[in-house]
Motif scaffolding. Structure first.
Motif, short mmCIF file in Angstrom:
data_model
loop_
_atom_site.label_atom_id
_atom_site.label_comp_id
_atom_site.label_asym_id
_atom_site.label_seq_id
_atom_site.Cartn_x
_atom_site.Cartn_y
_atom_site.Cartn_z
N SER A 1 0.89 -0.90 0.20
CA SER A 1 -0.40 0.35 0.15
C SER A 1 0.86 1.54 0.28
N ASN A 2 2.15 1.65 -0.13
CA ASN A 2 2.94 2.52 0.12
C ASN A 2 2.97 3.32 -1.09
N ASP A 3 3.06 4.92 -0.90
CA ASP A 3 3.35 5.82 -1.30
C ASP A 3 4.43 5.33 -2.92
N SER A 4 4.69 4.80 -3.73
CA SER A 4 5.24 5.26 -4.87
C SER A 4 5.94 5.79 -5.47
N VAL A 5 5.15 7.02 -5.69
CA VAL A 5 5.77 7.68 -6.21
C VAL A 5 7.06 8.56 -5.19
N ALA A 6 6.58 8.74 -4.53
CA ALA A 6 7.59 8.83 -3.31
C ALA A 6 8.53 7.55 -2.84
N TYR A 7 8.34 6.66 -3.01
CA TYR A 7 9.16 5.73 -2.98
C TYR A 7 9.34 4.76 -4.26
N PRO A 8 10.12 5.07 -4.84
CA PRO A 8 10.03 4.10 -6.34
C PRO A 8 10.50 3.02 -5.90
N ASP A 9 10.91 2.74 -4.92
CA ASP A 9 11.52 0.85 -5.09
C ASP A 9 10.04 -0.14 -4.77
N ASP A 10 8.65 0.51 -4.25
CA ASP A 10 7.43 -0.10 -3.91
C ASP A 10 7.05 0.00 -5.28
N SER A 11 7.52 0.59 -6.25
CA SER A 11 6.66 0.53 -7.32
C SER A 11 5.64 -0.82 -7.61
N PHE A 12 4.97 -1.16 -8.74
CA PHE A 12 3.75 -2.39 -8.96
C PHE A 12 5.77 -2.86 -9.73
N GLU A 13 6.67 -2.07 -11.32
CA GLU A 13 7.33 -2.82 -11.69
C GLU A 13 8.62 -3.37 -10.31
N SER A 14 8.52 -2.85 -9.07
CA SER A 14 10.22 -2.80 -8.21
C SER A 14 9.46 -4.24 -7.43
N MET A 15 8.07 -4.25 -7.64
CA MET A 15 7.24 -5.40 -6.82
C MET A 15 7.80 -6.31 -7.23
N LYS A 16 7.47 -6.97 -8.82
CA LYS A 16 7.39 -7.64 -9.45
C LYS A 16 9.69 -8.32 -9.75
N SER B 1 2.56 -6.66 15.56
CA SER B 1 4.17 -6.47 14.59
C SER B 1 4.65 -4.90 15.02
N ILE B 2 5.86 -4.80 14.52
CA ILE B 2 6.39 -4.37 14.38
C ILE B 2 7.49 -3.95 13.11
N GLY B 3 6.96 -3.01 12.46
CA GLY B 3 8.16 -2.46 11.32
C GLY B 3 7.91 -1.17 10.72
N CYS B 4 8.28 -0.89 9.46
CA CYS B 4 8.41 0.24 9.12
C CYS B 4 6.71 1.28 8.83
N SER B 5 7.20 1.93 8.93
CA SER B 5 5.15 2.91 8.98
C SER B 5 4.92 2.46 7.30
N ILE B 6 3.49 2.08 7.10
CA ILE B 6 2.88 2.68 5.59
C ILE B 6 3.36 3.64 5.54
N LYS B 7 3.87 4.01 3.81
CA LYS B 7 4.19 5.16 3.05
C LYS B 7 3.06 6.14 2.71
N TRP B 8 2.48 6.73 3.45
CA TRP B 8 0.97 7.49 3.29
C TRP B 8 1.14 8.16 1.90
N LYS B 9 0.05 8.30 1.14
CA LYS B 9 0.07 9.56 0.22
C LYS B 9 -0.73 11.07 0.74
N SER B 10 0.58 12.04 0.54
CA SER B 10 0.17 13.45 1.13
C SER B 10 -0.49 13.74 0.59
#
Length: 183
Positions: free
Chosen positions: A77-92, A174-183
């Protein structure tokens, strides 16, 4: 890196919120796609988080151990614009590198994460055959990426669920990084 702990929004017995998301196989998936399973494990995750990277092996282990009985679904669910490592292509790419064999879906609108009350990655939710929540919480007891697990919490809970036993705690954060919400 903002570290967060799971929070209770869905309560034990609540139905899994509906979704209609695209997987890394370019197919659409909804809650009904997973109706034929004895259990459903939904894990909010992403590609770049060190906490997720440390748990991918454990999630793959769950997928392999309970294949055909438990649907394991990762949702990014991360913002893939601010976090391009989480883009759909990067998911693949991430899925290929980590040999992910479970379903991995993208939540571009972030509405699914909000409906579930997910706040961190990983944030796992275990549902029974009727898709009612039975456990929300950690995969194992390794709470930092560099820790080694000595207790496989989720596997033990899935075994109890499939064996018709009661899971002692329905929430064990669970503990982890925050979900990167869109602003």
């Amino acid at each position: 890196m903002v570290v967060m702990e799971s929070q209770i929004v869905l309560k034990a017995g609540d139905r899994a919120p509906e979704f209609d998301l695209t997987g890394i196989d370019d197919k659409k998936y909804s809650l009904s796609s997973f109706k034929g399973y004895d259990a459903l494990l939904v894990v909010f995750m992403c590609n770049h988080c060190p906490y997720v990277k440390a748990k991918v092996g454990a999630i793959n282990e769950i997928q392999n151990k309970f294949k055909g009985k438990v649907a394991v679904v990762g949702i990014n669910s991360n913002d893939s614009v601010a976090y391009p490592d989480d883009s759909f292509e990067s998911m693949k790419k991430f899925a290929a590198e980590k040999k992910i064999s479970f379903f991995y879906l993208v939540d571009e609108t972030q509405q699914v994460a909000k409906k579930y009350g997910a706040v961190c990655t990983p944030d796992p939710f275990l549902f029974d055959k009727e898709q009612k929540l039975v456990f929300h919480g950690k995969i194992d007891n390794a709470m930092k990426p560099e820790d080694s697990a000595t207790e496989k919490t989720m596997i033990a809970n899935i075994e109890k669920l499939l064996g018709g036993q009661k899971i002692a705690k329905d929430f064990d954060p669970s503990i982890g990084c925050s979900i990167k919400w869109k602003s």
